[in-house]
Design a protein around this motif. Structure first.
Motif, PDB file in Angstrom:
ATOM      1  N   SER A  31       0.768  -1.251   0.000  1.00 49.27           N
ATOM      2  CA  SER A  31       0.000   0.000   0.000  1.00 49.27           C
ATOM      3  C   SER A  31       0.794   1.293   0.000  1.00 49.27           C
ATOM      4  CB  SER A  31      -0.942   0.017   1.222  1.00 49.27           C
ATOM      5  OG  SER A  31      -1.812  -1.072   1.208  1.00 49.27           O
ATOM      6  N   ILE A 263      -8.966  -1.743  -5.428  1.00 50.33           N
ATOM      7  CA  ILE A 263      -8.717  -0.365  -4.993  1.00 50.33           C
ATOM      8  C   ILE A 263      -7.591  -0.328  -3.962  1.00 50.33           C
ATOM      9  CG2 ILE A 263      -9.668   1.586  -3.690  1.00 50.33           C
ATOM     10  CD1 ILE A 263     -12.359   0.998  -5.019  1.00 50.33           C
ATOM     11  N   MET A 264      -7.636  -1.241  -2.996  1.00 50.79           N
ATOM     12  CA  MET A 264      -6.618  -1.244  -1.951  1.00 50.79           C
ATOM     13  C   MET A 264      -5.230  -1.540  -2.512  1.00 50.79           C
ATOM     14  SD  MET A 264      -8.797  -3.127   1.054  1.00 50.79           S
ATOM     15  CE  MET A 264      -7.352  -3.444   2.046  1.00 50.79           C
ATOM     16  N   ALA A 267      -4.420   1.836  -4.990  1.00 50.88           N
ATOM     17  CA  ALA A 267      -4.711   3.205  -4.564  1.00 50.88           C
ATOM     18  C   ALA A 267      -3.485   4.109  -4.596  1.00 50.88           C
ATOM     19  CB  ALA A 267      -5.314   3.196  -3.160  1.00 50.88           C
ATOM     20  N   TRP A 325     -18.285   2.886  -0.454  1.00 53.52           N
ATOM     21  CA  TRP A 325     -17.244   2.514  -1.435  1.00 53.52           C
ATOM     22  C   TRP A 325     -17.642   2.948  -2.849  1.00 53.52           C
ATOM     23  CZ3 TRP A 325     -12.380   1.285  -0.969  1.00 53.52           C
ATOM     24  CH2 TRP A 325     -11.906   0.621   0.163  1.00 53.52           C
ATOM     25  N   CYS A 329     -15.634   5.680  -5.481  1.00 55.06           N
ATOM     26  CA  CYS A 329     -15.167   5.461  -6.853  1.00 55.06           C
ATOM     27  C   CYS A 329     -15.533   6.647  -7.739  1.00 55.06           C
ATOM     28  CB  CYS A 329     -15.776   4.183  -7.423  1.00 55.06           C
ATOM     29  SG  CYS A 329     -15.142   2.664  -6.727  1.00 55.06           S
ATOM     30  N   ALA A 332     -13.374   9.621  -6.746  1.00 55.55           N
ATOM     31  CA  ALA A 332     -11.971   9.484  -7.154  1.00 55.55           C
ATOM     32  C   ALA A 332     -11.761   9.871  -8.612  1.00 55.55           C
ATOM     33  CB  ALA A 332     -11.496   8.050  -6.916  1.00 55.55           C
ATOM     34  N   ALA A 345      -8.796   9.539   1.326  1.00 52.09           N
ATOM     35  CA  ALA A 345      -8.055   8.612   2.193  1.00 52.09           C
ATOM     36  C   ALA A 345      -8.780   8.395   3.517  1.00 52.09           C
ATOM     37  CB  ALA A 345      -6.644   9.136   2.434  1.00 52.09           C
ATOM     38  N   VAL A 348     -11.771   6.149   2.838  1.00 47.98           N
ATOM     39  CA  VAL A 348     -11.296   4.787   2.541  1.00 47.98           C
ATOM     40  C   VAL A 348     -10.932   4.071   3.840  1.00 47.98           C
ATOM     41  CG1 VAL A 348      -9.408   3.447   1.544  1.00 47.98           C
ATOM     42  CG2 VAL A 348     -10.539   5.209   0.184  1.00 47.98           C
ATOM     43  N   ILE A 409     -10.651   3.184 -12.252  1.00 45.30           N
ATOM     44  CA  ILE A 409     -11.259   3.319 -10.927  1.00 45.30           C
ATOM     45  C   ILE A 409     -12.774   3.499 -11.050  1.00 45.30           C
ATOM     46  CG2 ILE A 409     -11.518   4.911  -8.977  1.00 45.30           C
ATOM     47  CD1 ILE A 409      -9.159   3.210  -8.547  1.00 45.30           C
TER      48      ILE A 409
END
Length: 433
Positions: A31, A263-264, A267, A325, A329, A332, A345, A348, A409
């Motif tokens: 990450s 995503i994780m 990111a 979530w 998206c 983002a 962030a 998330v 994304i």
């Protein structure tokens, strides 16, 4: 080691402590620092890399290797879990993957474009080790905890993981940011990979010392046992047809999990490429601070999600989390500035820990009563998750290659929407018949 009874506080804490040991991989390698380090290997925004006979974007290459690793986990975990169930030594398999991942992290110290295939092998080892060990780690939950303990101890595990990983990341951040030149910062990033491997290796020993070997013991492995895992998956699939609630929940989990995990995993690569940072120094510091925010807020998120599930139910809580979530998206796609990235962030972090811990414990609660071969059921759970990740990462890589990461994304928005619809179709207790 003394035999500890199911529900024992010491046994539960030892199980949860493995999250403290292995979560440093997800934070530092998956990450934060590794994505930053990987970006420093490429000198221009439009630089490509040649590998496996293709020329592609660097982010596409790492997406493909990640998807391939999950594909390997998908096909090997049924075999290994079948052996573990038959022989009763799931702890030995958990150890093997733990050590494989630890040494893979240490090997990332030598990651370079010039030796890209060996470098990607170490990345592969770390990712395979982490997810492979989780197959057996997760399968312990119904063996050691009663139904009314599972949500709480699952959340505690994630919380321990966030705290431990933040501690190591802060130390790694100090190592990197106190250096004056870019080359020195990169060298400290390499050393941080070694610290992750050692941390994971050392702190896992307490878990291995306390956890029992397995549920059953005394069988020997034969050639027929090698494919016993796939037979067990077939049996689980047949039993799912008789358990409407578990089957529909698994469908929903399959869909929303592919989006969450993608995503994780991507990111920071997104933040590194798509956000308008003032310079490289602000980029490095800003991305690491964002990861710290995510981890700290995630502790609160895991606790709040556990409390919400106790009050409103697991499925209703998961629906709300997936709605957040989905909106993230959409948000983002339009975010450009560092401030906008920090806001994302925070949200998330709020839903990341919650969706992971609750998804795991919900599946455990939905298992049939008196289930002894829990490894096979959790292997099925993990296979569904891994296939979803393979699809999610592949879709992300394809859209990224032909278009942009922003469009990739945004595309994940669809998976969350479908997941929410499927969660609404999970029946309650009174609707099972």
């Amino acid at each position: 080691m003394e035999h500890l009874k199911k529900g024992s506080k010491k046994l539960l804490n030892a199980w949860a402590f493995y999250d403290w040991a292995n979560s440093v991989y997800t934070l530092t390698i998956a990450s934060s620092i590794f994505p930053l380090f990987y970006g420093t290997l490429f000198t221009s925004e439009d630089e490509t890399i040649a590998a496996f006979g293709f020329v592609m974007k660097p982010t596409v290459l790492i997406s493909i290797i990640t998807a391939f690793t999950f594909l390997v986990v998908t096909f090997t975990s049924p075999i290994l879990s079948g052996i573990a169930d038959y022989v009763g030594n799931k702890k030995n398999f958990m150890k093997f993957f733990c050590y494989l991942g630890s040494f893979g992290c240490i090997g990332l110290y030598w990651f370079s474009k010039e030796s890209i295939y060996v470098s990607l092998l170490f990345y592969f080892m770390g990712l395979l080790g982490y997810w492979g060990s989780l197959v057996f780690y997760n399968s312990y939950l119904p063996d050691i905890a009663f139904d009314d303990q599972q949500d709480q101890i699952s959340a505690k595990g994630f919380s321990l993981g966030y705290i431990g990983s933040v501690i190591l990341l802060v130390a790694n951040l100090g190592m990197v940011m106190t250096q004056e030149t870019g080359a020195e910062k990169v060298e400290m990033m390499r050393y941080s990979f070694i610290t992750v491997g050692i941390w994971w290796l050392v702190f896992s020993q307490y878990t291995f010392y306390v956890l029992p070997k397995g549920v059953s013991q005394g069988h020997k492995v034969t050639k027929d046992v090698l494919f016993n895992g796939f037979k067990e998956l077939k049996m689980v699939w047949f039993q799912l047809k008789q358990n409407l609630r578990l089957k529909r929940y698994l469908y929903a989990f399959f869909v929303f999990s592919m989006a969450v995990q993608t995503i994780m995993l991507m990111a920071v690569y997104f933040g590194e490429k798509e956000i308008a940072w003032l310079d490289d120094a602000q980029k490095t510091q800003g991305l690491i601070v964002s990861i710290l925010v995510i981890q700290l807020v995630a502790i609160l998120g895991a606790v709040l999600t556990s409390k919400a599930s106790a009050k409103y139910g697991n499925i209703k809580t998961l629906i709300v989390v997936n709605i957040i979530w989905m909106l993230l998206c959409f948000y983002a796609y339009f975010m450009i500035t560092p401030v906008q990235f920090y806001i994302a962030a925070g949200f998330v972090g709020l839903v990341m820990g919650g969706v992971q811990s609750l998804a795991r414990s919900t599946y455990s609660k939905f298992l049939p009563d008196n289930t002894e071969d829990t490894t096979s059921y959790f292997s099925f759970f993990d296979v569904a998750e891994k296939i979803g990740i393979v699809i999610g990462m592949t879709v992300f890589a394809v859209v990224d290659q032909i278009s942009t990461m922003r469009n990739a994304i945004l595309f994940l928005f669809i998976f969350f929407l479908i997941g929410i619809v499927l969660l609404f179709r999970v029946p309650k207790h009174g609707e099972l018949n």
